[in-house]
Design an enzyme around this catalytic site. Structure first.
Site, short mmCIF file in Angstrom:
data_model
loop_
_atom_site.label_atom_id
_atom_site.label_comp_id
_atom_site.label_asym_id
_atom_site.label_seq_id
_atom_site.Cartn_x
_atom_site.Cartn_y
_atom_site.Cartn_z
N GLU A 95 34.61 43.58 41.72
CA GLU A 95 35.89 42.90 41.95
C GLU A 95 36.98 43.49 41.05
OE1 GLU A 95 35.90 38.69 41.18
OE2 GLU A 95 37.89 38.42 42.04
N LYS A 125 35.02 43.22 46.37
CA LYS A 125 35.83 42.00 46.44
C LYS A 125 37.23 42.39 46.02
CE LYS A 125 36.10 37.25 44.73
NZ LYS A 125 35.34 36.03 44.54
O1 LIG Z 1 36.85 32.12 35.54
P1 LIG Z 1 37.29 33.49 35.85
O2 LIG Z 1 36.36 34.51 35.38
O3 LIG Z 1 38.70 33.69 35.39
O4 LIG Z 1 37.27 33.67 37.43
C1 LIG Z 1 38.34 33.40 38.26
C2 LIG Z 1 37.96 33.29 39.70
O5 LIG Z 1 38.44 34.42 40.35
C3 LIG Z 1 37.60 34.72 41.46
O6 LIG Z 1 37.04 35.96 41.20
C4 LIG Z 1 38.44 34.71 42.70
O7 LIG Z 1 38.89 33.40 42.89
P2 LIG Z 1 40.14 33.06 43.81
O8 LIG Z 1 39.70 33.29 45.24
O9 LIG Z 1 40.44 31.63 43.51
O10 LIG Z 1 41.25 33.98 43.42
C5 LIG Z 1 36.48 33.72 41.46
O11 LIG Z 1 35.27 34.30 41.85
C6 LIG Z 1 36.50 33.23 40.06
O12 LIG Z 1 36.02 31.94 40.01
#
Ligand SMILES: O=P(O)(O)OC[C@H]1O[C@](O)(COP(=O)(O)O)[C@@H](O)[C@@H]1O
Length: 419
Positions: A236, A279
């Site tokens: 990601e 991602k």
């Molecule tokens: O807690 P972190 O590591 O900041 O993660 C933020 C969030 O971003 C993501 O990668 C993407 O989330 P969103 O679809 O809400 O942008 C989630 O998998 C994760 O929960």
């Protein structure tokens, strides 16, 4: 004769080469040899510099041979009518979603219990990404697995600032000891896939080459470690929507980041890119940009970026929602799904599947209902978003979310009734 000597470059005009003093001829030859050697050296140094510094140079290297078991898991995650639920928020991020409610471990545990045991979740959710802390909830994990939902583990340890030269930029932590850390998630807890998130800010001077190189290299190291542990890596590299940049700057940043990431993966030589999921953020103007983009512009920009950077061998791209509202994320996904369907109809199908891996855009309304004390409404809301996104990724207009939730619940009830 003098004319011939000039024509074949072997002597001075008016003096045949054979009559030049021998020493003079040798010195001439030496000078040319030195000149050629210097030229070759400079070219080699320039080429090496370009290889290691230019983000635009074609990546060298190769991907590892196919890992069939992992490719099967990747295909399961990319079921055409399902997407991935990102429920891996770190405790801090989870707290930010709680609208003032105290961020206690027991509260996070209850919410994840509701998600993992939700009847009908499997109708449109192929996998759930979880934070390490949820792996203590063995019964909930078993329930999800029994329903056919794959489990994923977030393996990164969050972000930290880069050096002073890259002020404001971040790198992701967690590589140390990763090889031994990741194995038990697969062998003891039944995880099938993993995730690692790196973030890139779009600014006048960012993302910098240094930030791209470092995060890309670390994402590639993680991907290799995850595959060795028996987990399908989701990589990601999130280009953040924060900022006032326009669509073209978002496009440029996304291209540079994705090129860097796939170059790093190829350079390692031990990653099967056919068993990796990307991602990615949709390519949108920054969240405080003065110029908006239509869903079609977002979909076009996103596809252009992906087509220019993502190898054909990658099985799928799953989008994050990045702070978009639930409806907007679905609308953008639908525009992307429509473009993909148009290309298929025109005999030019995309090489990879497109799907979703939303956190906020699947959970926002559901969490609101839960925090207000209405668990059935929370379940309906989440199932409704999942059903709407499952349609959207195929380019089909999402039904009314309530109707979609009712359909998903009916399907689940029917499945449960089968002896
Ligand atoms: O807690 P972190 O590591 O900041 O993660 C933020 C969030 O971003 C993501 O990668 C993407 O989330 P969103 O679809 O809400 O942008 C989630 O998998 C994760 O929960």
């Amino acid at each position: 004769m003098a004319k011939d000597a000039v024509a074949d470059g072997s002597g001075t005009a008016g003096e045949p080469a054979s009559r030049q003093p021998k020493r003079q001829r040798e010195e001439g030859r030496k000078t040319s040899a030195i000149f050629v050697a210097v030229l070759i050296g400079a070219a080699a140094v320039f080429a090496a510099y370009m290889m290691s510094h230019s983000e635009d140079a074609r990546g060298r290297g190769r991907y590892a041979a196919a890992m069939p078991a992992l490719r099967t898991v990747a295909a399961q995650l990319l079921h055409p009518e399902k997407g991935i639920l990102a429920a891996d928020e770190s405790p801090k991020t989870f707290g930010a979603r709680l609208a003032g409610h105290p961020n206690k471990p027991s509260l996070r545990q209850t919410w994840r219990h509701i998600l993992l045991t939700m009847p009908g979740l499997e109708a449109h959710i192929s996998g759930v990404i979880l934070h390490e802390e949820t792996f203590a909830q063995a019964a909930d994990l078993a329930a999800a697995r029994a329903a056919g939902v794959l489990l994923g583990i977030k393996l990164d340890n969050g972000t930290a600032p880069m050096g002073p030269k890259q002020a404001g930029e971040l790198h992701t932590r967690g590589l140390e000891g990763l090889a031994s850390r990741c194995a038990p998630f697969h062998t003891q807890h039944g995880a099938a896939f993993a995730k690692w998130r790196a973030v890139f800010r779009v600014g006048p001077h960012t993302p910098s080459k240094a930030a791209i190189r470092r995060n890309a290299k670390d994402l590639a190291s993680y991907a290799a470690a995850a595959q060795k542990c028996g987990l399908v890596p989701i990589i990601e590299p999130e280009v953040l929507a924060d900022g006032d940049h326009d669509l073209s700057r978002a496009t440029n940043a996304s291209v540079r980041v994705l090129r860097g990431v796939f170059r790093a993966l190829k350079k390692r030589g031990d990653v099967d890119v056919g068993a990796v999921l990307l991602k990615a953020a949709m390519v949108t103007p920054g969240s405080s940009s003065a110029v908006a983009a239509t869903p079609e512009q977002v979909a076009n920009a996103t596809l252009r970026v992906l087509l220019g950077t993502v190898p054909r061998a990658l099985p799928g791209v799953v989008f994050l929602s990045g702070g978009q509202s639930e409806e907007l994320a679905t609308t953008h996904l639908e525009a992307l799904g429509r473009l993909a369907a148009e290309r298929r109809a025109a005999g030019k199908p995309l090489p990879w599947a497109l799907s979703f891996s939303f956190g906020r855009a699947l959970q926002a309304s559901a969490m609101k209902q839960w925090l207000a004390g209405d668990v059935p409404a929370a379940q309906q809301a989440l199932l409704g978003r999942a059903a709407a996104n499952a349609l959207a990724q195929q380019g089909r207009a999402p039904q009314d979310p309530a109707a979609a939730a009712a359909a998903a619940a009916a399907a689940a009830a029917a499945a449960a009734a089968v002896p």
